[in-house]
Design an enzyme around this catalytic site. Structure first.
Site, PDB file in Angstrom:
ATOM      1  N   LYS A 169       0.845  -1.205   0.000  1.00 20.17           N
ATOM      2  CA  LYS A 169       0.000   0.000   0.000  1.00 20.17           C
ATOM      3  C   LYS A 169       0.879   1.254   0.000  1.00 20.17           C
ATOM      4  O   LYS A 169       2.068   1.180   0.299  1.00 20.17           O
ATOM      5  CB  LYS A 169      -0.938  -0.021   1.220  1.00 20.17           C
ATOM      6  CG  LYS A 169      -1.850  -1.248   1.276  1.00 20.17           C
ATOM      7  CD  LYS A 169      -3.028  -1.171   0.308  1.00 20.17           C
ATOM      8  CE  LYS A 169      -3.607  -2.519  -0.025  1.00 20.17           C
ATOM      9  NZ  LYS A 169      -4.647  -3.023   0.844  1.00 20.17           N
TER      10      LYS A 169
HETATM   11  C1  LIG Z   1      -5.723  -3.979   1.098  1.00 16.06           C
HETATM   12  C2  LIG Z   1      -7.170  -3.730   1.155  1.00 16.06           C
HETATM   13  C3  LIG Z   1      -7.974  -4.173   2.211  1.00 16.06           C
HETATM   14  C4  LIG Z   1      -7.491  -5.105   3.282  1.00 16.06           C
HETATM   15  O1  LIG Z   1      -6.351  -4.706   3.956  1.00 16.06           O
HETATM   16  P1  LIG Z   1      -5.422  -5.827   4.636  1.00 16.06           P
HETATM   17  O2  LIG Z   1      -4.472  -4.991   5.440  1.00 16.06           O
HETATM   18  O3  LIG Z   1      -4.755  -6.578   3.553  1.00 16.06           O
HETATM   19  O4  LIG Z   1      -6.286  -6.667   5.489  1.00 16.06           O
HETATM   20  C5  LIG Z   1      -9.306  -3.825   2.220  1.00 16.06           C
HETATM   21  N1  LIG Z   1      -9.843  -3.083   1.244  1.00 16.06           N
HETATM   22  C6  LIG Z   1      -9.101  -2.652   0.201  1.00 16.06           C
HETATM   23  C7  LIG Z   1      -9.756  -1.818  -0.845  1.00 16.06           C
HETATM   24  C8  LIG Z   1      -7.759  -2.972   0.123  1.00 16.06           C
HETATM   25  O5  LIG Z   1      -7.048  -2.570  -0.934  1.00 16.06           O
END
Ligand SMILES: *Cc1c(COP(=O)(O)O)cnc(C)c1O
Length: 368
Positions: free
Chosen positions: A186
């Site tokens: 991210k």
């Molecule tokens: C990455 C993501 C999540 C989940 O996050 P995690 O930390 O992997 O549990 C939820 N919603 C979206 C849109 C994401 O990109």
């Protein structure tokens, strides 16, 4: 030319000394769970986002699940969300026993289409989860107005959108709560899992703090059934270092996206439709391409890695067979799944790579 889709190691090189220092200090401190780094990180990120409370948790999925749980959403309830997102945006709804209701997206921004939302509201609807997909603001102001009209909660899935803003307000701080992920890929990524809930609501913040530690305020006394969902001290220390760079990194992503936009202008691909510059932080740079699969193969042969986010909309996933959707129900999302292609993008991506990639795309369509 060696082209990477994403390159976390190059970014690490730019902050290496600082990371080494804070890691060593965190390890030597002897405090590994809910220590000073988590506390200070929560204050720093709350201040960065301009929100009253920030509660660090184990990952973005837990952030969503615990928020729904804290708002007492569960069996018999419906929650409206996008079919064009990572699975967790809907999984959280099912996890608390509620029913996800999918609504089609806008062909330009690939975010939930507010016009479609209102059609899906029933007596059972309790909340809307808009997803700021790929880092671009959903039409949050119109969604807030709809939510207000029907008395619904808005929980922003801002997992891909840290730092993006709309009319001077950071995404994630506009609804009742906002959820973030610090998954390593991210825009603000830890070196492991991490997540965050933000809210301006004191009661909701208290409830989430309680939920993340087994429903316990005083150790070994439990007032509610909770979770074990905390951010590690080590990850908090890393995130404190990286938070200082997030605006510069997001700006670098924007500049690179702009270059792609310019270079791809006269090709048959559709570049991201962006309403205003600050409303997008380009977690992914995603185009819609005719003959997507052939183009992808062609680029692969030229050493260009690309990604498909996402290949199948959530309403057609096997896990959601029981919801009874069929092909054709949400046509914009379905078509987007057939055409989307994400190109390499990260803050340190060299401009010459972007030119090489754009040239290859131009060449492909000339041939056809
Ligand atoms: C990455 C993501 C999540 C989940 O996050 P995690 O930390 O992997 O549990 C939820 N919603 C979206 C849109 C994401 O990109």
């Amino acid at each position: 030319m060696q082209i990477n889709f994403l390159d976390l190691k190059t970014q690490y090189e730019t902050i290496k000394e600082e990371i080494k220092n804070v890691l060593l200090a965190a390890v030597e401190s002897g405090q590994y769970i809910m220590g000073p780094n988590v506390k200070v990180f929560e204050q720093e990120i709350a201040s960065y986002l301009g929100v009253k409370h920030a509660i660090a948790v184990a990952n973005g999925t837990d952030a969503l699940v615990m928020t729904l749980d804290a708002l007492r959403i569960g069996p018999g309830d419906e929650v409206i969300t996008s079919p064009y997102t990572f699975f967790a945006s809907a999984e959280c709804i099912s996890r608390v026993g509620a029913k996800p209701v999918f609504t089609d997206i806008d062909a330009d921004t690939l975010n939930m289409n507010p016009e479609e939302i209102e059609k899906k509201i029933t007596e059972k609807t309790k909340a809307i989860i808009p997803v700021h997909i790929f880092g671009q603001a959903a039409d949050i102001e119109r969604i807030m107005a709809i939510a207000e009209k029907y008395g619904l909660h808005v929980i922003e899935d801002a997992c891909q959108a840290i730092g993006a803003e709309i009319n001077g307000r950071k995404l994630g701080t506009i609804g009742k709560a906002g959820c973030f992920s610090f998954f390593p890929t991210k825009n603000l990524g830890a070196y492991g899992d991490g997540g965050l809930v933000v809210t301006n609501d004191d009661d909701l913040a208290e409830k989430i703090k309680l939920l993340r530690v087994h429903g316990s305020r005083v150790k070994y006394f439990h007032t509610i059934i909770g979770y074990n969902s905390r951010l590690d001290e080590i990850q908090a220390a890393i995130l404190r270092v990286k938070l200082k760079h997030i605006d510069a990194w997001n700006e670098a992503r924007r500049q690179k996206a702009k270059l792609y936009n310019e270079l791809l202008q006269n090709t048959p691909v559709k570049t991201p439709g962006v309403k205003d510059e600050k409303s997008h932080v380009y977690h992914l740079y995603t185009i819609l391409a005719p003959e997507r699969d052939e183009l992808k193969k062609y680029l692969e042969q030229k050493g260009i890695p690309t990604g498909i986010y996402y290949p199948l909309p959530l309403h057609l996933q096997e896990a959601y067979k029981n919801l009874g959707y069929k092909k054709g129900d949400l046509p914009v999302a379905e078509e987007t799944c057939e055409k989307n292609l994400s190109l390499p993008l990260y803050p340190e991506l060299p401009e010459k790579h972007i030119k090489y990639i754009a040239d290859a795309i131009i060449e492909y369509y000339k041939k056809g």
